[in-house]
Design a protein around this motif. Structure first.
Motif, mmCIF file in Angstrom:
data_model
loop_
_atom_site.group_PDB
_atom_site.id
_atom_site.type_symbol
_atom_site.label_atom_id
_atom_site.label_comp_id
_atom_site.label_asym_id
_atom_site.label_seq_id
_atom_site.Cartn_x
_atom_site.Cartn_y
_atom_site.Cartn_z
ATOM 1 N N GLY A 53 0.624 -1.339 0.167
ATOM 2 C CA GLY A 53 0.264 0.008 0.155
ATOM 3 C C GLY A 53 0.949 1.418 -0.139
ATOM 4 N N ASN A 108 0.797 5.069 -1.477
ATOM 5 C CA ASN A 108 -0.073 6.302 -2.231
ATOM 6 C C ASN A 108 1.038 7.190 -2.853
ATOM 7 O OD1 ASN A 108 -2.677 5.818 -1.045
ATOM 8 N ND2 ASN A 108 -1.429 5.981 0.767
ATOM 9 N N THR A 130 -1.638 2.616 -4.500
ATOM 10 C CA THR A 130 -3.103 2.345 -4.230
ATOM 11 C C THR A 130 -3.679 3.377 -5.247
ATOM 12 O OG1 THR A 130 -2.502 1.950 -1.850
ATOM 13 C CG2 THR A 130 -4.755 2.947 -2.399
ATOM 14 N N ALA A 148 -7.390 5.415 -5.364
ATOM 15 C CA ALA A 148 -8.460 5.298 -4.496
ATOM 16 C C ALA A 148 -9.527 6.269 -5.081
ATOM 17 C CB ALA A 148 -7.943 5.976 -2.992
ATOM 18 N N THR A 196 -3.720 -0.765 -7.949
ATOM 19 C CA THR A 196 -4.966 -1.013 -7.513
ATOM 20 C C THR A 196 -5.919 -0.006 -8.133
ATOM 21 O OG1 THR A 196 -5.330 0.197 -5.320
ATOM 22 C CG2 THR A 196 -4.341 -2.029 -5.308
ATOM 23 N N HIS A 217 -12.326 4.995 -2.824
ATOM 24 C CA HIS A 217 -12.347 5.044 -1.370
ATOM 25 C C HIS A 217 -13.637 5.490 -0.739
ATOM 26 C CE1 HIS A 217 -11.085 6.311 2.610
ATOM 27 N NE2 HIS A 217 -9.897 5.702 2.456
ATOM 28 N N GLY A 219 -9.976 -1.883 -5.529
ATOM 29 C CA GLY A 219 -10.015 -1.075 -4.415
ATOM 30 C C GLY A 219 -8.849 -0.017 -4.559
ATOM 31 N N GLU A 220 -9.000 0.905 -3.402
ATOM 32 C CA GLU A 220 -9.318 0.716 -2.088
ATOM 33 C C GLU A 220 -10.532 1.071 -2.130
ATOM 34 O OE1 GLU A 220 -7.718 2.906 1.934
ATOM 35 O OE2 GLU A 220 -6.980 3.431 -0.085
ATOM 36 N N PHE A 223 -8.922 -4.882 -2.313
ATOM 37 C CA PHE A 223 -8.188 -4.088 -1.353
ATOM 38 C C PHE A 223 -8.931 -3.323 -0.580
ATOM 39 C CE2 PHE A 223 -5.186 -0.861 -0.285
ATOM 40 C CZ PHE A 223 -3.927 -1.429 0.117
ATOM 41 N N HIS A 261 -10.443 -1.031 2.857
ATOM 42 C CA HIS A 261 -10.429 0.108 3.952
ATOM 43 C C HIS A 261 -11.428 -0.225 4.813
ATOM 44 C CE1 HIS A 261 -9.627 4.139 5.585
ATOM 45 N NE2 HIS A 261 -10.906 3.910 5.795
ATOM 46 N N HIS A 285 -6.505 -3.848 4.354
ATOM 47 C CA HIS A 285 -5.321 -3.101 4.562
ATOM 48 C C HIS A 285 -5.397 -2.015 5.817
ATOM 49 C CE1 HIS A 285 -4.374 1.290 3.333
ATOM 50 N NE2 HIS A 285 -5.859 1.163 3.334
ATOM 51 N N ASP A 317 1.668 2.687 3.661
ATOM 52 C CA ASP A 317 0.521 3.502 3.367
ATOM 53 C C ASP A 317 1.103 4.907 3.157
ATOM 54 O OD1 ASP A 317 -2.236 4.085 2.918
ATOM 55 O OD2 ASP A 317 -2.728 4.541 4.929
#
Length: 291
Positions: free
Chosen positions: A32, A34, A62, A64, A85, A89, A117-118, A152, A154, A179, A230
């Motif tokens: 993960g 970003n 990620t 999102a 991914t 989100h 995902g996320e 994935f 949240h 995650h 993350d």
């Protein structure tokens, strides 16, 4: 052809103090990162080079929202060892539409996109209503069922409802990882009972809110555990030196592995090797196994 990040020049400036430049004993997968965040725009290649130097050889970027997922896929196409991914989100769940669904479906057809995902539920902030969050989550679970891609996830302050929804969908999706898990022991075991995977971050080292994880993080079977930064968020709070700007990055993943291994009663090498095997299997990254 994908680019390979070059090692930083010996005279180049690094945001990481010397005390923080440690190397994992075996290759790591950051599940993960970003990397589409604006803070990486000025030094992305150097960031990737520092990750390589730390033996963080594979990164899952990620995605999102539609813009972020599109950019993540482009980066994964450009650089070797990167994957992406694609999802929405829960903060942005109110944006879900038929048009967005089709755009996500198109992204999921790209080889560099390795998970849906996320997506998930966040009842801590409720930037989108719970109803919108649940609608967007189930729509993306349907995409995962359609494509066969893993999910994935949240989840924050929404464990009970997430478990209810995933219980209904578990037989239709191939696999899923929660995650950055930060919940309680009961919720963790609920996810494990559903045969889900769990991602762990530097939250474990946060003396304000993460110490409870130390009591049961060893309950996660090795074949279900993965690690992540993350970044640029969740910088570990117990690092032995300060970082100017306090931006987290993939090169710091070995510190998370070290902390996690301590509380699980394992060696860093054992944990690094197991989490990497688990991540490569989960995201179907066998092509990275020799890197």
């Amino acid at each position: 052809m994908s680019d390979t990040p070059q090692h930083e020049a010996s005279n180049g400036e690094s945001p990481l103090p010397e005390a923080l430049r440690i190397t994992s004993p075996t290759p790591l997968v950051d599940i993960g990162a970003n990397l589409t965040h604006e803070s990486f725009e000025r030094d992305l290649e150097a960031t990737l080079a520092r990750a390589t130097n730390a033996n963080v050889t594979t990164l899952v970027i990620t995605g999102a929202d539609l813009e972020g997922a599109t950019r993540a896929a482009r980066l994964a196409t450009r650089f070797s060892g990167l994957h992406a991914t694609a999802g929405l989100h829960p903060h942005h769940a109110s944006d879900w539409s038929g048009e967005l669904e089709q755009s996500m479906r198109n992204l999921h057809q790209q080889d560099v996109v390795v998970a849906v995902g996320e997506c998930g539920l966040d009842f801590h902030r409720n930037f989108s209503t719970p109803a919108d969050q649940e609608h967007a989550l189930e729509a993306q679970l349907a995409l995962a069922a359609e494509t066969g891609l893993p999910v994935f996830l949240h989840e924050r302050d929404a464990g009970r409802r997430m478990l209810e929804i995933l219980h209904e969908w578990r037989g239709r999706i191939s696999d899923a990882v929660v995650h950055c898990f930060t919940g309680d022991k009961q919720t963790l075991h609920g996810y494990l009972d559903l045969d889900l995977h769990i991602g762990q971050t530097g939250w474990l080292s946060d003396e304000r809110r993460g110490h409870h994880l130390r009591e049961f993080v060893a309950d996660i079977p090795g074949e279900r555990l993965m690690v992540e930064t993350d970044c640029p968020y969740l910088l570990p709070r117990n690092l032995p030196a300060k970082i100017k700007g306090r931006r987290h990055e993939p090169a710091l993943l070995p510190w998370i592995v070290r902390e996690l291994a301590h509380w699980r009663g394992e060696s860093e090498a054992e944990l690094a090797q197991q989490t990497t095997l688990t991540a490569r299997r989960f995201f179907r990254l066998e092509e990275d196994a020799g890197k």
